[in-house]
Write an enzyme that holds these catalytic residues in place. Structure first.
Site, short mmCIF file in Angstrom:
data_model
loop_
_atom_site.label_atom_id
_atom_site.label_comp_id
_atom_site.label_asym_id
_atom_site.label_seq_id
_atom_site.Cartn_x
_atom_site.Cartn_y
_atom_site.Cartn_z
N ASP A 1 46.84 21.87 -6.55
CA ASP A 1 46.31 19.96 -6.59
C ASP A 1 47.55 19.10 -5.62
OD1 ASP A 1 44.46 20.28 -8.41
OD2 ASP A 1 46.82 20.19 -10.26
N LYS B 1 43.41 16.32 -6.89
CA LYS B 1 42.96 15.54 -8.01
C LYS B 1 43.88 14.40 -7.41
CE LYS B 1 41.33 18.69 -11.09
NZ LYS B 1 41.64 19.23 -12.50
N MET C 1 50.39 8.61 -15.85
CA MET C 1 48.43 8.38 -15.76
C MET C 1 48.14 7.25 -16.18
SD MET C 1 45.85 11.32 -15.96
CE MET C 1 46.87 12.20 -17.28
#
Ligand code: SAH
Length: 489
Positions: free
Chosen positions: A35, A57, A171
């Site tokens: 990732d 991502k 996030m």
């Protein structure tokens, strides 16, 4: 028979925070599927020929849909013995590791989970914030600010307002204002301590603390980049006492340490302990030349001269290979160039009779000229081809044997990461200077700013290549650390 897929957590960014098991998997891997990681220096750990596939991502920019990643893992396992699926932090903390595991189970592909150090806990710790603290917070909740619908809709803010548990949002940087206002609206006191930690555990780590009601304004002001963690709770106050990362006499100084042989080095450890952000890269490789030392050499010698830990290690390796041990040196005078070499010697049950001052080749020569009778039979194990000065000098007044027990070869490692930036580079040998120039080139090295050298030969090599060097006052690792502190205080 398919290979095995290892779902490995890489930790939050500091390369020291991958687990030992994770690193073992990575080094064995035939294929790594990775990732967007906070730090991609891990990829330098893979073996030659390992296939590396980026499926990164980042918020709003999905390079490869999850379904396709699942299929890729199952497919790679058909041809590779070891497939590593490398993810930031821990694989099961918002990492979709569960979906990948479930898919592999369905496809009949064996998999193993190697948990990682999650940013949700370690990122706070590096900011000096304990996620629980006796008498302050007896629990914690870790949440994502992004659900399938992309927002905060499913989160239960009223229960969060009523708890003393530490709240951690991942996030959530772009939603920090909304998170704060939802908490306040649900009744969380405006003065509740809060923090945002950006690029946690990395040299660029930044922390903003503020009362909950002011958090958004302060974070905007500081223009913190992602990835970032949001923390709400009384534990944030502990930061004043518990902050440690990037603190100390070398707080925040970014240091490149080109190593001869394997990283990590003792010097790296020492500098990190003083707050520096250290990147160690092997620039030369060391290989033993086995079977050079003979029993006759050992029986012949009246004095043994050791000028490094490494020479000491290879000497004893070959001594043991001859089925001898330290007793073979019972009547041999031993000279060690400095305290580091003597420490290595002591690990074989021996002490040095002689240690020169200063701890350099020239110091050794001067000392031996004074104390050894002319013609003394001296054994001086050394590296092949390089550093001839001491051997030439000894040869002029002793009977010398200088078996070349190891060689110093070009490293196989790659260039510096493109985004790496340094305040200083530190060299502990002339060979490290030459290796760094070969590997990185003059321009990349020049960008390191300041140059610290351990002693005269290293300084001479730097200067011959046009770099001004600050030289340690005494030629050992402590001297190097002190010189750096002097430059950056
Ligand atoms: N599995 C990961 C989390 C993946 S979700 C883990 O266990 O850490 C990605 C989010 O993790 C980011 O948006 C950010 O909130 C957080 N994160 C990961 N690494 C981080 C870091 N070095 N500093 C701050 N936040 C980080």
């Amino acid at each position: 028979m398919p290979g095995t897929v290892f779902l490995v957590g890489a930790g939050p960014g500091d390369p020291g925070l991958i687990t030992r098991k994770g690193l073992d998997c990575l080094r064995r891997a035939d294929c790594v599927v990775y990732d967007h990681l906070a730090n991609d220096s891990f990829l330098l750990e893979t073996k030659p020929g390992c296939e590396k596939i980026y499926v990164g991502k980042q918020a709003g920019n999905h390079t490869m849909p999850q379904e396709a990643i699942n299929r890729l893992l199952a497919e790679k396992a058909q041809t590779c013995e070891t497939v590593v699926r490398l993810k930031g932090g821990d694989v099961y903390v918002f990492g979709r590791g569960g979906e990948e595991g479930a898919w592999l189970r369905r496809e009949g592909v064996p998999f193993v989970v190697v948990p990682g150090v999650t940013s949700a806990i370690a990122g706070l710790a590096y900011a000096g914030i304990p996620i629980t603290h006796r008498g302050v917070a007896r629990g914690f909740r870790v949440m994502t600010a992004h659900d399938k619908g992309g927002g905060l809709t499913d989160l239960d803010f009223s229960s969060m307002a009523g708890t003393r548990d530490t709240l951690v949002f991942l996030m959530g940087l772009s939603l920090v204002g909304e998170i704060a206002s939802r908490l306040l609206a649900a009744g969380k006191p405006p003065e509740t301590p809060a923090a945002v930690i950006s690029e946690a555990t990395l040299p660029a780590q930044r922390v903003v603390t503020a009362p909950l009601s002011e958090l958004e304004a302060r974070v905007r002001e500081a223009a913190l980049p992602s990835p970032a963690l949001i923390v709400v709770g009384e534990v944030v106050n502990e930061r004043e006492t518990l902050r440690f990362f990037g603190e100390g006499p070398l707080g925040g100084v970014r240091v490149l340490v080109p190593c001869v042989g394997d990283a990590p080095s003792r010097l790296g450890e020492l500098l990190r302990g003083r707050g520096a952000f250290v990147t160690e890269t092997p620039v030369r490789r060391i290989r033993e030349i086995p079977g050079v030392l003979t029993e006759e050499d050992v029986r012949w010698a009246q004095a043994l001269v050791l000028t490094s830990r490494r020479a000491c290690a290879f000497f004893f390796a070959q001594l043991f290979a001859l089925s001898l041990d330290a007793r073979a040196l019972a009547n041999v005078r031993i000279a060690a160039v400095g305290p580091g070499t003597e420490e290595a010697l002591q690990s074989y049950g021996l002490r040095a009779d002689l240690i020169p001052e200063p701890h350099t080749g020239a110091g050794m020569e001067a000392l031996l000229r004074r104390v050894l009778a002319p013609g003394t039979r001296v054994l001086y194990p050394k590296v092949k081809g390089l550093a001839p000065e001491l051997a030439e000098a000894l040869d002029s007044f002793c009977a010398l044997r200088a078996p070349e027990l190891y060689e110093n070869l070009p490293a196989e490692s790659a260039a510096l990461p493109a985004d790496a930036a340094f305040d200083a580079a530190v060299f502990t040998s002339a060979s490290a200077v030459r290796g760094a120039l070969e590997l990185f080139g003059r321009d990349a090295l020049a960008a390191c700013g300041r140059f610290v050298s351990i002693g005269p030969k290293t300084t001479a090599e730097l200067e011959a290549n046009g770099f001004a060097a600050a030289e340690a006052a005494h030629a050992d690792l402590g001297g190097v650390a002190e010189k750096l502190e002097e430059l950056f205080s």
